[in-house]
Design a protein around this motif. Structure first.
Motif, PDB file in Angstrom:
ATOM      1  N   GLU A   1      44.017  32.722  53.901  1.00  0.00           N
ATOM      2  CA  GLU A   1      43.197  31.928  52.987  1.00  0.00           C
ATOM      3  C   GLU A   1      41.761  31.780  53.498  1.00  0.00           C
ATOM      4  N   GLU A   2      41.557  31.842  54.807  1.00  0.00           N
ATOM      5  CA  GLU A   2      40.199  31.721  55.345  1.00  0.00           C
ATOM      6  C   GLU A   2      39.353  32.930  54.953  1.00  0.00           C
TER       7      GLU A   2
ATOM      8  N   ARG B   1      40.111  34.975  52.504  1.00  0.00           N
ATOM      9  CA  ARG B   1      40.053  34.958  51.036  1.00  0.00           C
ATOM     10  C   ARG B   1      38.887  34.088  50.555  1.00  0.00           C
ATOM     11  N   TYR B   2      38.714  32.938  51.179  1.00  0.00           N
ATOM     12  CA  TYR B   2      37.621  32.033  50.811  1.00  0.00           C
ATOM     13  C   TYR B   2      36.277  32.744  50.970  1.00  0.00           C
TER      14      TYR B   2
ATOM     15  N   ASP C   1      43.847  30.517  45.179  1.00  0.00           N
ATOM     16  CA  ASP C   1      43.161  29.230  45.264  1.00  0.00           C
ATOM     17  C   ASP C   1      41.972  29.296  46.227  1.00  0.00           C
ATOM     18  N   ALA C   2      42.196  29.883  47.393  1.00  0.00           N
ATOM     19  CA  ALA C   2      41.126  29.963  48.385  1.00  0.00           C
ATOM     20  C   ALA C   2      39.975  30.830  47.881  1.00  0.00           C
ATOM     21  N   PHE C   3      40.309  31.956  47.266  1.00  0.00           N
ATOM     22  CA  PHE C   3      39.290  32.847  46.716  1.00  0.00           C
ATOM     23  C   PHE C   3      38.451  32.117  45.668  1.00  0.00           C
TER      24      PHE C   3
ATOM     25  N   LEU D   1      38.010  28.837  45.256  1.00  0.00           N
ATOM     26  CA  LEU D   1      37.190  27.796  45.871  1.00  0.00           C
ATOM     27  C   LEU D   1      35.953  28.395  46.532  1.00  0.00           C
ATOM     28  N   GLY D   2      36.107  29.565  47.159  1.00  0.00           N
ATOM     29  CA  GLY D   2      34.954  30.223  47.765  1.00  0.00           C
ATOM     30  C   GLY D   2      33.936  30.665  46.729  1.00  0.00           C
TER      31      GLY D   2
ATOM     32  N   ARG E   1      32.112  27.720  45.405  1.00  0.00           N
ATOM     33  CA  ARG E   1      31.214  27.128  46.402  1.00  0.00           C
ATOM     34  C   ARG E   1      29.782  27.627  46.214  1.00  0.00           C
TER      35      ARG E   1
END
Length: 236
Positions: A100-101, A103-104, A135-137, A139-140, A143
């Motif tokens: 997820e890191e 992916r973000y 979800d992580a993608f 949110l990134g 951002r």
């Protein structure tokens, strides 16, 4: 779960296996089985591997969880490790990385490049690993671009280049100018390049398949984990 030549998830696990062999030398001998369907057929494969004397058995797909649990119960002397899973036993562990890191970060790249504010995401199966990545993608992307929308379409495949390209094309036709994916083939990127858009890959450096569309993508290096795990088993 797919062919080791898939240029994605399965290939990266096989590269990790090769790293293990290179690091351990004559102390470790490895084998692999590719294109193993999830379900009853997988249980037969894990049973055979255990009976053949393999002391550590890694299963690299979510759907191997129940088959591995059943075989582990019959072979307490063997260590089993299940990638992306959640069921454990005395001799069955699970493993994954903090995808997820990455992916973000890849979502930030996608959000910065879209002009239509629509990003397409070709997704595999709605399991925790995949949902967490989406979800992580998202949110990134949000951002750096609060106006962005990520549209998700499911294929129910891990490796089906034709179906995945068809789904990617439908997202492009719906206004997406950046494509992301969870599957093991580069089809989404090929569709993005043909449409003059951009692409975020997954698993491996897939830039060679659609270099004009390529932005970035998380890349797995399983070797260090496989080496550490086998060393721990050898140390008792």
């Amino acid at each position: 779960v797919g062919p080791i030549g898939d240029a994605g998830w399965t290939r990266r696990h096989d590269e990790g296996r090769k790293e293990l062999e290179e690091a351990m030398g004559a102390k470790v001998q490895t084998t692999y089985v590719e294109n193993v369907p999830e379900g009853d057929e997988a249980e037969a494969v894990f049973e055979r591997l255990a009976q053949e004397g393999n002391k550590v058995i890694f299963g690299t797909s979510f759907g191997y969880g129940d088959p591995m649990l059943a075989v582990a119960a019959r072979h307490p002397e063997t260590v089993f490790m299940h990638a992306t899973g959640y069921k454990t036993a005395a001799n069955l562990g699970t493993y994954f990385g903090a995808a997820e890191e990455a992916r973000y970060l890849s979502g930030m790249a996608a959000g910065a490049m879209t002009k239509s504010n629509v990003i397409g995401y070709v997704a595999a199966f709605p399991i925790p690993e995949v949902l967490r990545g989406i979800d992580a993608f998202t949110l990134g992307a949000q951002r750096v671009n609060p106006d962005v929308t990520v549209r998700v379409e499911w294929t129910s495949t891990w490796f089906d280049p034709v179906k995945e390209k068809t789904v990617a094309q439908s997202l492009i036709d719906g206004g997406a100018d950046v494509m992301a994916q969870h599957q093991d083939a580069p089809s989404a990127g090929e569709a993005a390049q043909a449409a003059g858009g951009y692409w975020v890959g997954y698993n491996d450096d897939l830039s060679r398949f659609a270099p004009k569309a390529w932005l970035t993508g998380p890349v797995w290096d399983w070797g260090p984990f496989y080496i550490r795990t086998v060393e721990q088993v050898m140390d008792g």
